[in-house]
Design an enzyme around this catalytic site. Structure first.
Site, PDB file in Angstrom:
ATOM      1  N   ASP A  80       0.854  -1.189   0.000  1.00  0.00           N
ATOM      2  CA  ASP A  80       0.000   0.000   0.000  1.00  0.00           C
ATOM      3  C   ASP A  80       0.880   1.225   0.000  1.00  0.00           C
ATOM      4  O   ASP A  80       1.984   1.231   0.550  1.00  0.00           O
ATOM      5  CB  ASP A  80      -0.972  -0.003   1.186  1.00  0.00           C
ATOM      6  N   GLU A 171      -7.101   4.256  12.738  1.00  0.00           N
ATOM      7  CA  GLU A 171      -5.969   3.923  13.597  1.00  0.00           C
ATOM      8  C   GLU A 171      -5.709   5.053  14.578  1.00  0.00           C
ATOM      9  O   GLU A 171      -6.518   5.966  14.718  1.00  0.00           O
ATOM     10  CB  GLU A 171      -4.735   3.641  12.736  1.00  0.00           C
TER      11      GLU A 171
END
Length: 281
Positions: A80, A171
């Site tokens: 990613d 997150e």
């Protein structure tokens, strides 16, 4: 991606403060009071170019070795990326084994990745199955608002067998309180609002990127998403470890924040035909 974010220079902070003072002064000169920041305003010292899937993980949870894989099923390598990587050499990534990629598209409601086009289309053209993700700022605006911004700026999905479902990166807060000042129940509601909106817009529930520790702390280890949302777990260790409640297995494991591929290193929990199956819906 780098293990640590670059330092934020004091000169940049002074610039932000000067701009804020100038805005307040302008409002007073016009005969009115300065308007307070709205709930959807960007955080102070906004640095979306430094925020990506996993940008907060190592600082909070560390790195504990490389995977010692003895999987029950085949694993498929992927990566990613975000604006950190700029223009990516996708042909080289494919030659080094990458078969899928997630690309950061948006953050909050005021940022789009300037490298998104090259990264998203370039990975596709190199033969990778690609998808887009959104970096969540739950204290910035509602889940539905951010989901719509994400879908409107690259976070879509098509049943072409080459596009992964949209993904939500939720997150540790890079701007303050770990859980963004939300209660556990409010966080669950925010994630559900985002998820349901993406589903209504694209026909797919988003993949959820998170860590077990963050999920436990900020949602109370809520187990209600496992039946609809694939799990993309981050843990920089020799094994994936305990998963959040509701998921009996991970779909993707982000196992390192650097390696042979550009950006973060990931393993899809299945052979390549399973990656294709997820892309096809």
């Amino acid at each position: 991606m780098p293990g640590t974010a670059p330092s934020f220079h004091l000169g940049s902070l002074h610039t932000v403060r000067r701009a804020a003072l100038a805005l307040a002064a302008s409002a007073l000169l016009l005969g009115g009071a300065a308007v307070p920041a709205s709930a959807s305003a960007a955080p102070k010292a906004f640095h979306p170019e430094r925020d990506f899937a996993g940008s907060t993980v190592a600082a909070h949870e560390g790195r504990h070795g490389t995977p010692a894989l003895q999987p029950l099923v085949a694993q498929t390598l992927g990566n990613d990326v975000s604006s950190w990587q700029g223009s990516v050499n996708w042909s080289s990534a494919a030659a080094n084994g990458a078969r899928f990629a997630y690309v950061k598209a948006t953050e909050g409601t005021g940022y789009t990745n300037p490298s998104f086009g090259q990264q998203y289309n370039g990975s596709y053209n190199a033969g990778l199955i690609r998808g887009a993700y959104h970096f969540a700022l739950p204290d910035n605006s509602s889940g539905a608002t951010q989901a719509n911004y994400f879908v409107n700026h690259g976070g879509g999905w098509s049943a072409d067998g080459k596009t992964l479902p949209p993904a939500l990166d939720i997150e540790y807060n890079p701007y303050g309180a770990t859980c963004y000042g939300l209660s556990q129940s409010s966080m669950v509601s925010w994630i559900r609002d985002f998820s349901n909106t993406v589903h209504s817009r694209t026909g797919r529930y988003p993949v959820i990127y998170t860590t077990t520790n963050w999920w436990s702390s900020c949602t109370g280890n809520n187990g209600s998403f496992g039946g609809t949302n694939p799990l993309w777990i981050a843990r920089y260790s020799s094994s994936v470890g305990t998963l959040p409640a509701g998921w009996s297995y991970q779909t993707i494991w982000q196992y390192a924040d650097s390696g042979t591929l550009p950006g973060d290193q990931n393993l899809f929990n299945g052979a390549y035909d399973r990656v294709q199956a997820l892309a096809k819906g």
